[in-house]
Design an enzyme around this catalytic site. Structure first.
Site, mmCIF file in Angstrom:
data_model
loop_
_atom_site.group_PDB
_atom_site.id
_atom_site.type_symbol
_atom_site.label_atom_id
_atom_site.label_comp_id
_atom_site.label_asym_id
_atom_site.label_seq_id
_atom_site.Cartn_x
_atom_site.Cartn_y
_atom_site.Cartn_z
ATOM 1 N N GLU A 1 48.305 15.724 -13.805
ATOM 2 C CA GLU A 1 47.892 16.116 -12.601
ATOM 3 C C GLU A 1 48.902 16.597 -11.743
ATOM 4 O O GLU A 1 48.979 17.412 -10.956
ATOM 5 C CB GLU A 1 47.091 15.102 -11.814
ATOM 6 C CG GLU A 1 45.900 14.652 -12.668
ATOM 7 C CD GLU A 1 45.128 13.592 -11.688
ATOM 8 O OE1 GLU A 1 43.926 14.134 -11.281
ATOM 9 O OE2 GLU A 1 45.348 12.605 -11.724
ATOM 10 N N ASN B 1 41.855 19.731 -11.489
ATOM 11 C CA ASN B 1 41.705 20.063 -9.900
ATOM 12 C C ASN B 1 42.929 19.472 -9.186
ATOM 13 O O ASN B 1 43.303 20.271 -8.204
ATOM 14 C CB ASN B 1 40.539 18.857 -9.674
ATOM 15 C CG ASN B 1 39.077 19.098 -10.312
ATOM 16 O OD1 ASN B 1 39.176 20.208 -11.033
ATOM 17 N ND2 ASN B 1 38.813 17.924 -10.437
ATOM 18 N N ASP B 2 43.535 18.585 -9.510
ATOM 19 C CA ASP B 2 44.588 18.071 -8.776
ATOM 20 C C ASP B 2 45.931 18.935 -9.190
ATOM 21 O O ASP B 2 46.638 19.306 -8.448
ATOM 22 C CB ASP B 2 45.059 16.640 -8.913
ATOM 23 C CG ASP B 2 44.300 15.662 -8.076
ATOM 24 O OD1 ASP B 2 44.215 16.233 -7.005
ATOM 25 O OD2 ASP B 2 43.755 14.689 -8.344
ATOM 26 N N ARG C 1 43.064 21.304 -2.391
ATOM 27 C CA ARG C 1 41.816 21.580 -3.379
ATOM 28 C C ARG C 1 40.494 21.546 -2.464
ATOM 29 O O ARG C 1 39.480 22.126 -2.553
ATOM 30 C CB ARG C 1 41.660 20.624 -4.272
ATOM 31 C CG ARG C 1 41.369 19.063 -4.303
ATOM 32 C CD ARG C 1 41.616 18.321 -5.176
ATOM 33 N NE ARG C 1 40.421 17.901 -5.989
ATOM 34 C CZ ARG C 1 40.273 16.904 -6.660
ATOM 35 N NH1 ARG C 1 41.413 16.257 -7.280
ATOM 36 N NH2 ARG C 1 39.236 16.549 -7.134
ATOM 37 N N ARG D 1 39.250 5.927 -16.834
ATOM 38 C CA ARG D 1 40.506 6.290 -16.154
ATOM 39 C C ARG D 1 40.593 5.178 -15.070
ATOM 40 O O ARG D 1 39.658 4.645 -14.533
ATOM 41 C CB ARG D 1 40.420 7.590 -15.205
ATOM 42 C CG ARG D 1 41.433 7.632 -14.133
ATOM 43 C CD ARG D 1 41.407 9.226 -13.585
ATOM 44 N NE ARG D 1 40.347 9.248 -12.441
ATOM 45 C CZ ARG D 1 39.927 10.273 -12.012
ATOM 46 N NH1 ARG D 1 40.506 11.185 -11.890
ATOM 47 N NH2 ARG D 1 39.226 10.208 -10.827
ATOM 48 N N CYS E 1 40.198 17.867 -18.285
ATOM 49 C CA CYS E 1 38.852 17.473 -17.521
ATOM 50 C C CYS E 1 38.591 17.749 -16.190
ATOM 51 O O CYS E 1 37.930 17.049 -15.432
ATOM 52 C CB CYS E 1 38.971 15.935 -17.722
ATOM 53 S SG CYS E 1 40.272 15.133 -16.942
ATOM 54 N N HIS F 1 0.797 -1.216 0.011
ATOM 55 C CA HIS F 1 0.121 0.078 -0.189
ATOM 56 C C HIS F 1 0.965 1.262 -0.070
ATOM 57 O O HIS F 1 0.537 2.129 -0.599
ATOM 58 C CB HIS F 1 -0.836 -0.034 1.247
ATOM 59 C CG HIS F 1 -2.063 -1.064 0.991
ATOM 60 N ND1 HIS F 1 -2.675 -1.285 1.891
ATOM 61 C CD2 HIS F 1 -2.400 -1.563 0.007
ATOM 62 C CE1 HIS F 1 -3.750 -2.244 1.681
ATOM 63 N NE2 HIS F 1 -3.723 -2.413 0.436
#
Ligand code: PEP
Ligand code: MG
Length: 738
Positions: free
Chosen positions: A592, A615-616, A626, A497, A663, A354
């Site tokens: 990186e 980013n890295d 970061r 990756r 990326c 239900h």
């Protein structure tokens, strides 16, 4: 022969004096049951039952005699949660002899589990010298006593306190069945007994019966109001309502409650007793339909208890929360919906239940069957309810949560009007094409390929799926995950990756050495090269998934050409073993670690492509964590050192004819995307929400003009920490959609 009423009356007198010592209670039970022994065993951490009080056994054994759950008759009673009534206990195969208790002379034994909120918190035993069978009334009386004792143990802190145990912080993933689709990220709320009986025993049964009937009438009225006000449209919910009303109107269970009240219990305690009995009985029945009715009954019992307590109205609102319930009735679901929940998980929920029917009618994402989630959750926890993929992720890793947030944002961005751009190619106003690709971590993001019109997957973070499931999948499971990605991409390229674990991406239970600086520690490809079995297993899975199709693989956190070479050799060796071999195998690296920049000539000779992990790269370039928000505004990608680095890379790669992409998250921000395209990146890979906004700004960009502007901004800004404002000012002047 005992009279249960007299036993309860005596217990009531003792308990009315305040916190009653367990020792007094067992004395009274022994006397009233004409038993030579009455003992209480309390559950201790580690699933041990410890003798906590006794009348009749050797008092020195208190605190010393211990049995594991499952060991001896006491342990068996706790393990099964059922009453054991044995005239000749010592000859029972489970009997475990404990000499320190001095229990040799006692033949017969009843053991009753002490249960509270579906957990066993201890065991009550009664023993006699003569072999006798305790009759049904006696056992029933003991069950009532057990209910009291469970409360006493819990409130005196004498049980193991696991309910209040130390909160876990590790992510947990639970798989279930989709009952209604959708994704929700939010805090959890636990659906539990809203109520605890303050008074278990009552003096005046007639007055209690009156309370019960008045509360039952109020409950009926309120249910009618609730259904009238909140009933979703559609036939199915109406059928639910009809079935539910029948149960509410069934007087059988109320009669049984009345009988318990006559026996001396308060109305609240009687409702709880009867519900507990029904719950135990229904649990032994496998039939899903009957089990669903149990949810309805518990729903009704909960309502009745609230009415008895007079607190049915004070329900706090919990906007955006994910409700976790063991069982849930349809009326409860409506109540919670009114309080603002955004998603539901019901451990014992089934598609035909239900609550599930209601959830679909209300459009509430709902998952069924994620067993163990309620016990594992703490009220402070966050969770991701992914009813599309039939998962509940409790305390998600920040990376996993981010993926979900982005998926949700992307859906919203699409609704916000960018959709017209989906089927248009990404080209600048003056005709320069740019490849916009997706960063993906979970299969649920794959539909973004079609939704955003991205040209492929520029980064598939394989570790995210492992983090989401809480363990590294075996080769076949991994191959299935990767094959789904390739299937979804069709002719569009995918860059896988290899596992980028370690740092802040830790699997639960992973034996990782403590590190001062995990981001610069034993992580990523470093683990892969030191534990080649793991890496080769993943490589095999990727090759199997490709099944002859082209395959592109890149390695994260490469710091030296030698590391890349070693990883490449492993992949090529695996590729020789897997059939069919991929039509084309491209092996690349992420950039990186800044040191790679000074190895470019050698590196470019060995790689098939490079993808910049900004980013890295930025965190290592500026030596700025970061993940630390205090540093996030301090260094800028739009600054001379970063742009110079990118330019050198692009020039060298162009000469070596090695494709380069970027990326990191930066690619999804329109102004950064402008600059990256201006510098000459032909491919950008980004989270899904960025694709359409970036496409929109590129469509307005006169690239040739912008290249001049960028060059002059770079020339004129020597020594400035950021070029952002100068570029943004130009973009605003050109009315670009920033
Ligand atoms: C990066 O470092 O830029 C990158 C794309 O990898 P991740 O964010 O997964 O570390
Ligand atoms: Mg990275």
């Amino acid at each position: 022969m005992t009279t249960p009423r007299r036993l309860l009356a005596r217990l009531r007198v003792i308990m009315a004096r305040g916190a009653a010592p367990l020792g007094d209670l067992v004395d009274v039970v022994a006397a009233e049951m004409t038993a030579e022994v009455c003992s209480v065993y309390a559950m201790r951490p580690g699933d041990l039952l410890e003798l906590a009080a006794t009348c009749g056994l050797n008092p020195d054994a208190i605190g010393r005699t211990r049995l594991r759950v499952g060991e001896g008759i006491v342990g068996l009673c706790a393990a099964t949660g059922t009453v054991m009534n044995l005239p000749d206990a010592q000859n029972h195969p489970a009997f475990a002899y404990r000499p320190e208790t001095g229990e040799e002379p006692y033949a017969s034994l009843v053991a009753v589990p002490l249960r509270r909120a579906s957990r066993t918190v201890g065991v009550l035993t009664v023993q006699n010298r003569s072999p006798r069978n305790y009759d049904a009334d006696e056992v029933e009386a003991l069950e009532t006593v057990a209910m009291l004792l469970a409360e006493v143990l819990a409130t005196s802190g004498a049980s193991d306190g696991a309910e209040e145990g130390v909160a876990s912080t590790l992510p947990r993933v639970f798989t279930g069945k989709t009952l209604a689709p959708g994704i929700v990220i939010g805090p959890v709320v636990l659906h539990g007994p809203r109520f605890k009986a303050r008074r278990l025993l009552a003096e005046d049964p007639e007055a209690e019966l009156d309370r019960l009937h008045e509360a039952a009438d109020r409950m009926q009225r309120r249910l009618d109001e609730l259904f009238a006000a909140r009933m979703p449209d559609g036939d199915a919910p109406r059928e639910v309502l009809a079935a539910y009303r029948l149960i509410a109107a069934d007087t059988g269970w109320l009669r049984r409650v009345g009988g318990m009240i006559q026996g001396g219990l308060s109305a609240e305690a009687a409702v709880q007793r009867v519900t507990g009995e029904l719950r135990d009985r229904m649990r032994r029945i496998g039939d899903p339909y009957l089990r669903e009715r149990l949810s309805d009954l518990e729903d009704l019992a909960g309502r009745l208890l609230s009415e008895l307590d007079g607190n049915s109205a004070d329900s706090p609102v919990v906007p955006g929360a994910i409700l976790l319930a063991r069982r849930l009735g349809p009326a409860e679901l409506l109540d919670w919906h009114a309080r603002g929940i955004a998603g539901v998980m019901i451990e014992e929920g089934s598609p035909a239940g239900h609550a599930a029917i209601m959830a679909r009618a209300l459009g509430l994402p709902t998952l069924g069957g994620a067993r163990g989630a309620v016990d594992a959750a703490d009220p402070e926890d966050e969770a991701v309810l992914d009813a599309d993929e039939s998962q509940l992720i409790l305390r998600p890793e920040s990376d996993v949560k981010d993926v979900y947030l982005r998926a949700l944002e992307a859906r919203i961005a699409l609704q916000a009007g960018w959709a017209v751009l989906r089927d248009k190619p990404a080209v600048t106003k003056d005709g320069q094409g740019v490849r916009l690709m997706l960063n993906v971590g979970l299969n649920l993001e794959l539909d973004q390929l079609d939704i955003t019109g991205a040209e492929g997957i520029g980064l598939f973070r394989t570790e995210i799926a492992m983090l989401a499931r809480g363990a590294i999948a075996d080769t076949a499971e991994q191959a299935a995950i990767y094959a789904r990605v390739l299937d979804a991409a069709g002719n569009r390229p995918v860059l896988f990756r290899t596992l980028d674990l370690g740092g802040d991406k830790l699997l639960p239970g992973a034996a990782v050495p403590e590190e001062e600086n995990p981001a610069m520690g034993w992580r990523s490809l470093r683990i892969g090269l030191d534990r080649p079995v793991l890496l080769r297993r993943q490589m095999r899975a990727l090759l199997l998934a490709a099944g002859g199709r082209p395959l592109q693989v890149m390695f994260p956190m490469v710091a030296t050409v030698a590391e890349f070479r070693a990883a490449r050799a492993l992949l090529e060796a695996e590729a020789k073993r897997v059939r069919p071999a991929p039509e084309r195998l491209s092996i690349g690296t992420m950039l990186e670690v800044p040191a790679l920049m000074w190895q470019l000539p050698a590196l470019l000779r060995e790689v098939d492509f490079i993808s910049v992990g900004s980013n890295d790269l930025l965190q290592f370039l500026f030596a700025a964590d970061r993940g630390n928000p205090a540093l996030s505004g301090r260094y800028d990608l739009l600054s001379a050192p970063v742009l110079d680095l990118f330019e050198q890379l692009l020039v060298a790669a162009r000469m070596a004819r090695v494709p380069v992409s970027l990326c990191g998250e930066a690619a999804s921000r329109p102004i950064e995307a402008l600059v990256l395209v201006g510098l000459g990146f032909p491919t950008l890979s980004m989270p899904a929400p960025g694709i359409l906004p970036v496409k929109a700004i590129l469509a307005e960009l006169d690239l040739a003009e912008f290249r001049h502007v960028l060059a002059s901004v770079r020339r004129n800004a020597a020594g400035e920490p950021s070029l952002r404002e100068a570029i943004a000012a130009w973009a605003r002047e050109r009315e670009l959609p920033l």
